[in-house]
Design a protein around this motif. Structure first.
Motif, PDB file in Angstrom:
ATOM      1  N   THR A  95     -53.654  55.102  -0.701  1.00  0.00           N
ATOM      2  CA  THR A  95     -55.147  54.645  -1.531  1.00  0.00           C
ATOM      3  C   THR A  95     -56.219  54.295  -0.544  1.00  0.00           C
ATOM      4  O   THR A  95     -55.736  54.087   0.726  1.00  0.00           O
ATOM      5  N   HIS A  96     -57.344  54.287  -0.919  1.00  0.00           N
ATOM      6  CA  HIS A  96     -58.259  53.696  -0.291  1.00  0.00           C
ATOM      7  C   HIS A  96     -58.324  52.151  -0.260  1.00  0.00           C
ATOM      8  O   HIS A  96     -57.769  51.477  -1.133  1.00  0.00           O
ATOM      9  N   GLY A  97     -58.552  51.510   0.827  1.00  0.00           N
ATOM     10  CA  GLY A  97     -58.493  50.141   0.944  1.00  0.00           C
ATOM     11  C   GLY A  97     -59.850  49.736   0.561  1.00  0.00           C
ATOM     12  O   GLY A  97     -60.717  50.232  -0.149  1.00  0.00           O
ATOM     13  N   ALA A  98     -59.970  48.375   0.696  1.00  0.00           N
ATOM     14  CA  ALA A  98     -61.381  47.456   0.230  1.00  0.00           C
ATOM     15  C   ALA A  98     -62.414  47.710   1.014  1.00  0.00           C
ATOM     16  O   ALA A  98     -63.555  47.866   0.590  1.00  0.00           O
ATOM     17  N   SER A  99     -62.009  48.399   2.146  1.00  0.00           N
ATOM     18  CA  SER A  99     -63.219  48.508   3.051  1.00  0.00           C
ATOM     19  C   SER A  99     -64.127  49.957   2.565  1.00  0.00           C
ATOM     20  O   SER A  99     -63.583  50.932   2.105  1.00  0.00           O
ATOM     21  N   ALA A 100     -65.332  49.862   3.065  1.00  0.00           N
ATOM     22  CA  ALA A 100     -66.411  50.890   2.499  1.00  0.00           C
ATOM     23  C   ALA A 100     -66.124  51.997   3.814  1.00  0.00           C
ATOM     24  O   ALA A 100     -66.992  52.920   3.657  1.00  0.00           O
ATOM     25  N   SER A 101     -65.585  51.591   4.914  1.00  0.00           N
ATOM     26  CA  SER A 101     -65.494  52.291   6.036  1.00  0.00           C
ATOM     27  C   SER A 101     -64.510  53.672   5.764  1.00  0.00           C
ATOM     28  O   SER A 101     -63.653  53.569   5.120  1.00  0.00           O
ATOM     29  N   ASN A 102     -64.756  54.682   6.539  1.00  0.00           N
ATOM     30  CA  ASN A 102     -63.899  55.798   6.633  1.00  0.00           C
ATOM     31  C   ASN A 102     -63.559  56.070   7.946  1.00  0.00           C
ATOM     32  O   ASN A 102     -63.573  57.214   8.587  1.00  0.00           O
ATOM     33  N   ASP A 103     -62.588  54.775   8.316  1.00  0.00           N
ATOM     34  CA  ASP A 103     -62.210  55.041   9.872  1.00  0.00           C
ATOM     35  C   ASP A 103     -60.754  54.985   9.829  1.00  0.00           C
ATOM     36  O   ASP A 103     -60.100  53.855   9.462  1.00  0.00           O
ATOM     37  N   PRO A 104     -59.965  55.994  10.007  1.00  0.00           N
ATOM     38  CA  PRO A 104     -60.441  57.310  10.705  1.00  0.00           C
ATOM     39  C   PRO A 104     -61.110  58.280   9.449  1.00  0.00           C
ATOM     40  O   PRO A 104     -60.861  57.747   8.328  1.00  0.00           O
ATOM     41  N   PRO A 105     -61.637  59.058   9.821  1.00  0.00           N
ATOM     42  CA  PRO A 105     -62.256  60.135   8.603  1.00  0.00           C
ATOM     43  C   PRO A 105     -61.249  60.425   7.801  1.00  0.00           C
ATOM     44  O   PRO A 105     -60.027  60.805   8.344  1.00  0.00           O
ATOM     45  N   GLU A 106     -61.428  60.734   6.606  1.00  0.00           N
ATOM     46  CA  GLU A 106     -60.570  61.071   5.419  1.00  0.00           C
ATOM     47  C   GLU A 106     -59.756  62.111   6.111  1.00  0.00           C
ATOM     48  O   GLU A 106     -58.422  62.525   5.759  1.00  0.00           O
ATOM     49  N   GLU A 107     -60.358  63.279   6.472  1.00  0.00           N
ATOM     50  CA  GLU A 107     -59.770  64.516   6.780  1.00  0.00           C
ATOM     51  C   GLU A 107     -58.579  64.392   7.924  1.00  0.00           C
ATOM     52  O   GLU A 107     -57.555  65.014   7.905  1.00  0.00           O
ATOM     53  N   GLU A 108     -58.851  63.299   8.885  1.00  0.00           N
ATOM     54  CA  GLU A 108     -58.021  63.203   9.878  1.00  0.00           C
ATOM     55  C   GLU A 108     -56.804  62.619   9.311  1.00  0.00           C
ATOM     56  O   GLU A 108     -55.539  62.837   9.645  1.00  0.00           O
ATOM     57  N   LEU A 109     -56.940  61.504   8.639  1.00  0.00           N
ATOM     58  CA  LEU A 109     -55.900  60.686   7.834  1.00  0.00           C
ATOM     59  C   LEU A 109     -55.180  61.745   6.880  1.00  0.00           C
ATOM     60  O   LEU A 109     -53.673  61.710   7.242  1.00  0.00           O
ATOM     61  N   ARG A 110     -55.557  62.732   6.336  1.00  0.00           N
ATOM     62  CA  ARG A 110     -54.881  63.715   5.507  1.00  0.00           C
ATOM     63  C   ARG A 110     -53.898  64.655   6.434  1.00  0.00           C
ATOM     64  O   ARG A 110     -52.736  64.976   6.278  1.00  0.00           O
ATOM     65  N   PHE A 111     -54.562  64.855   7.501  1.00  0.00           N
ATOM     66  CA  PHE A 111     -54.119  65.793   8.647  1.00  0.00           C
ATOM     67  C   PHE A 111     -52.903  65.041   9.169  1.00  0.00           C
ATOM     68  O   PHE A 111     -51.642  65.636   9.251  1.00  0.00           O
ATOM     69  N   ASP A 112     -52.996  63.845   9.470  1.00  0.00           N
ATOM     70  CA  ASP A 112     -51.813  63.099  10.146  1.00  0.00           C
ATOM     71  C   ASP A 112     -50.811  62.698   9.078  1.00  0.00           C
ATOM     72  O   ASP A 112     -49.342  62.878   9.573  1.00  0.00           O
ATOM     73  N   VAL A 113     -50.945  62.612   7.985  1.00  0.00           N
ATOM     74  CA  VAL A 113     -49.936  62.301   6.973  1.00  0.00           C
ATOM     75  C   VAL A 113     -49.189  63.451   6.711  1.00  0.00           C
ATOM     76  O   VAL A 113     -48.041  63.624   6.725  1.00  0.00           O
ATOM     77  N   ALA A 114     -49.920  64.636   6.775  1.00  0.00           N
ATOM     78  CA  ALA A 114     -49.247  65.909   6.558  1.00  0.00           C
ATOM     79  C   ALA A 114     -48.206  66.264   7.464  1.00  0.00           C
ATOM     80  O   ALA A 114     -47.266  66.427   7.403  1.00  0.00           O
ATOM     81  N   ARG A 115     -48.661  65.959   8.954  1.00  0.00           N
ATOM     82  CA  ARG A 115     -47.785  66.171  10.052  1.00  0.00           C
ATOM     83  C   ARG A 115     -46.690  65.127  10.119  1.00  0.00           C
ATOM     84  O   ARG A 115     -45.548  65.638  10.606  1.00  0.00           O
TER      85      ARG A 115
END
Length: 118
Positions: A95-115
């Motif tokens: 889930t998204h956290g409380a931060s408005a930050s996108n660090d790392p970018p969502e695409e990178e997070l999705r890729f890393d989770v999939a890997r």
């Protein structure tokens, strides 16, 4: 001729791609719905170790039998990853956290989770 194992691996890969698809812009940040919800044959510790190696600023904690990873600042995480064991591996909920930050970018997070879940 494909074996049953090859077919299962192909189906798993397709399921992961579907799980890592985009969500509507207002869903997870507003109401706590997961932006990623998947299962893996890997153990929670294996998935957690993989994500810790790939993602920046990961803080790990335990809550009962679940492992929780906050990505970003410990007090203002960009993403929250919950890993829960099941009978055949683990369930991954992001889930998204409380931060408005996108660090790392969502695409990178999705890729890393999939890997890390395959």
């Amino acid at each position: 001729m494909k074996t049953l194992t090859q077919r299962l691996l192909a189906a798993t890969a397709l399921a992961l791609v579907a799980a890592c698809g985009s969500t509507p812009p207002s869903s997870s940040a507003d109401n706590g719905e997961p932006m990623i919800y998947a299962s893996s044959a890997r153990s929670t510790s294996s998935v957690a170790n993989c994500l810790e190696d790939r993602l920046p600023h990961v803080h790990t904690s335990r809550d009962g039998n679940a492992t929780e990873l906050s990505v970003g600042s410990r007090s203002d995480a960009s993403y929250l990853v919950t890993l829960t064991p099941n009978g055949h591996g683990s369930v991954i909920r992001v889930t998204h956290g409380a931060s408005a930050s996108n660090d790392p970018p969502e695409e990178e997070l999705r890729f890393d989770v999939a890997r890390c879940t395959t």
